[in-house]
Design an enzyme around this catalytic site. Structure first.
Site, PDB file in Angstrom:
ATOM      1  N   HIS A 171       0.808  -1.219   0.000  1.00  0.00           N
ATOM      2  CA  HIS A 171       0.000   0.000   0.000  1.00  0.00           C
ATOM      3  C   HIS A 171       0.844   1.273   0.000  1.00  0.00           C
ATOM      4  O   HIS A 171       0.328   2.367   0.208  1.00  0.00           O
ATOM      5  CB  HIS A 171      -0.951   0.015   1.210  1.00  0.00           C
ATOM      6  N   TYR A 258      17.375   2.086   2.745  1.00  0.00           N
ATOM      7  CA  TYR A 258      17.655   1.516   1.429  1.00  0.00           C
ATOM      8  C   TYR A 258      18.772   2.265   0.705  1.00  0.00           C
ATOM      9  O   TYR A 258      19.225   1.837  -0.357  1.00  0.00           O
ATOM     10  CB  TYR A 258      16.408   1.567   0.526  1.00  0.00           C
TER      11      TYR A 258
END
Length: 488
Positions: A171, A258
């Site tokens: 989502h 990340y």
């Protein structure tokens, strides 16, 4: 309509309830069957009681069964939804705790980085077991909807090695779009039209239009910097927007782990994060949140059960993709969303074997992806770093090759910015030994790893992280909830 949906990991009580009520918002689906399965009989019985209460309160013919026998749950299923957390919070705690000893500070640790890679090692053997069962006992050509992280690795393994029709669902895109619509002053998120493409948790809003008007970088930066909340909570995300020219779907805390630039030194971490909520960069934030949520649910279960005895309100159907995909496949009402699939030409400047997250349309013919999208070069380069780690991680999980696993962790952007090769080799040994109960493919490697650890001279430290908070008690959570209710 009459068909069967199996939910694996249905003991994820809150999320299972959301999927269940979403699906029953489709009028044609009132008479279908839900088969719940989980390794925890306790959690299964809790969620079954809640769903039974919903069915009873809404006078539905819906059938709900629950069993710890996964194959039984999958028998004859047309759709299989996975929301498992292999190893539970026990293994997840090691995903956060052990890398901290080597200076690696993660907010979530469920996608890549040291924690996400080991999470994938635990998940992938189980995912392949799911796929074997689906091939053998589910409906022919049953569709596997994977919600479990690490999304790309799990989906990659299911498609490439499990040989099952699989789509990964998240989502993040929807939440990012809601943010953008809000800062631009839209009256409704539906006023925003966008193309978002990349890989899961590194998806990029490469085209934005508000009521048909194109939105450029400068306008979007100004809108975020002027927002009284997001300007504080999304500092890192806004900085990436300024430098890359496009906004990322993922939260401040997720995105920070990340990339190799923002979490490699403690002073840098505190500069870029916000502590108002776990998702904005707190050390081990999602672990704390998950622990508190579990404790809260266990304690407050009678209230959750009571709340289930309410009419289903279709106007409150969530934007989770699952119910909309099923509706499109079964009724031919077309649905547009963002899905995780094998690339195969969807994004021109990412590898064809990678799992990408990109726009697609669903109807009775299936999920049809928009092909030929080209990412901005900086976005593609960032995605490539993660894809290379994901590919090695999947291959390591399949083969049980601990040396390849170490190379995957070494090549992770944040790990590589923080740790030396010697530290990475020892850290992986330590994590494999600690999590051996959930890593059957590495059983042969554990004795040698223990031997290496007994002789290692690599120094570690006991470190809670740059921005760690303690798990709050039930009493503290109740007091905070009461204060928020009074203030609101």
């Amino acid at each position: 309509m009459s068909f069967k949906i199996a939910i694996i990991g249905a003991g994820s009580v809150g999320f299972t309830k959301k999927l269940f009520t979403d699906i029953l918002c489709v009028p044609e689906f009132k008479g279908i069957e839900f088969a719940l399965t989980d390794v925890s009989e306790h959690n299964l019985q809790m969620i079954k009681a809640i769903l039974d209460r919903i069915v009873e309160a809404n006078k539905l013919p819906t059938k709900v069964t629950a069993t710890t026998d996964r194959r039984k749950a999958l028998e004859g299923a047309r759709y299989v939804i996975s929301c498992v957390r292999v190893g539970g919070l026990e293994a997840y705690a090691d995903d956060i705790r052990i890398p901290l000893k080597y200076g690696i500070d993660q907010c979530v640790g469920d996608t890549i980085c040291a924690g996400g890679i080991l999470y994938g090692q635990r998940n992938i053997p189980v995912i392949l077991d799911f796929c074997k069962d689906i091939r053998e006992v589910a409906e022919t050509d049953a569709k596997f909807l994977n919600y479990a992280n690490p999304m790309a690795m799990n989906t990659w393994a299911a498609i490439e090695y499990g040989k099952v029709d699989t789509v990964g669902l998240c989502h993040g895109v929807q939440h990012g779009a809601e943010q953008i619509a809000e800062v631009l002053g839209a009256k409704s998120p539906w006023e925003l039209d966008y193309v978002c493409s990349g890989i899961n948790h590194q998806t990029w809003f490469i085209e934005l239009r508000l009521n048909g008007r194109e939105i450029g970088k400068d306008e979007l930066v100004a809108a975020f910097e002027a927002h009284p909340v997001y300007s504080r909570q999304e500092k890192l995300r806004i900085d990436v927007l300024k430098r890359f020219g496009v906004y990322s779907t993922e939260s401040n805390g997720h995105l920070s782990e990340y990339l190799p630039w923002y979490r490699k030194r403690p002073d840098e971490i505190t500069r870029w994060i916000d502590m108002s909520d776990w998702i904005h960069g707190e050390t081990g934030g999602y672990l704390r949140y998950s622990t508190e949520t579990r404790n809260w649910f266990e304690t407050e279960y009678p209230q959750f059960l009571e709340a289930a005895a309410k009419p289903i309100d279709p106007s409150k159907r969530s934007n989770e993709h699952a119910s909309h995909i099923l509706e499109a496949l079964e009724t031919n009402r077309v649905y547009r969303g963002h899905f995780n699939v094998k690339n195969d030409g969807v994004i021109t400047n990412l590898p064809q074997d990678a799992i990408v997250e990109s726009p697609g349309f669903v109807d009775r013919f299936g999920i049809n992806m928009a092909a030929g999208i080209t990412l901005p070069e900086a976005c593609a380069a960032t995605c490539m770093s993660s894809i290379n780690v994901q590919r090695m991680s999947v291959h390591a999980a399949i083969s049980g090759d601990i040396d390849l696993l170490k190379l995957a962790v070494l090549h992770d952007p944040l790990v590589g910015a923080v740790s030396t090769p010697e530290e990475v080799w020892q850290m992986v040994d330590e994590m494999v030994v600690a999590e051996a109960a959930w890593l059957p493919q590495y059983a042969h490697a554990v004795p040698a790893a223990k031997e290496r650890l007994s002789k290692s001279s690599v120094k570690t430290r006991e470190w809670a992280g740059a921005a760690r908070r303690s798990v709050r008690s039930i009493e503290e959570l109740r007091a905070e909830k009461a204060a928020l209710k009074q203030a609101g």
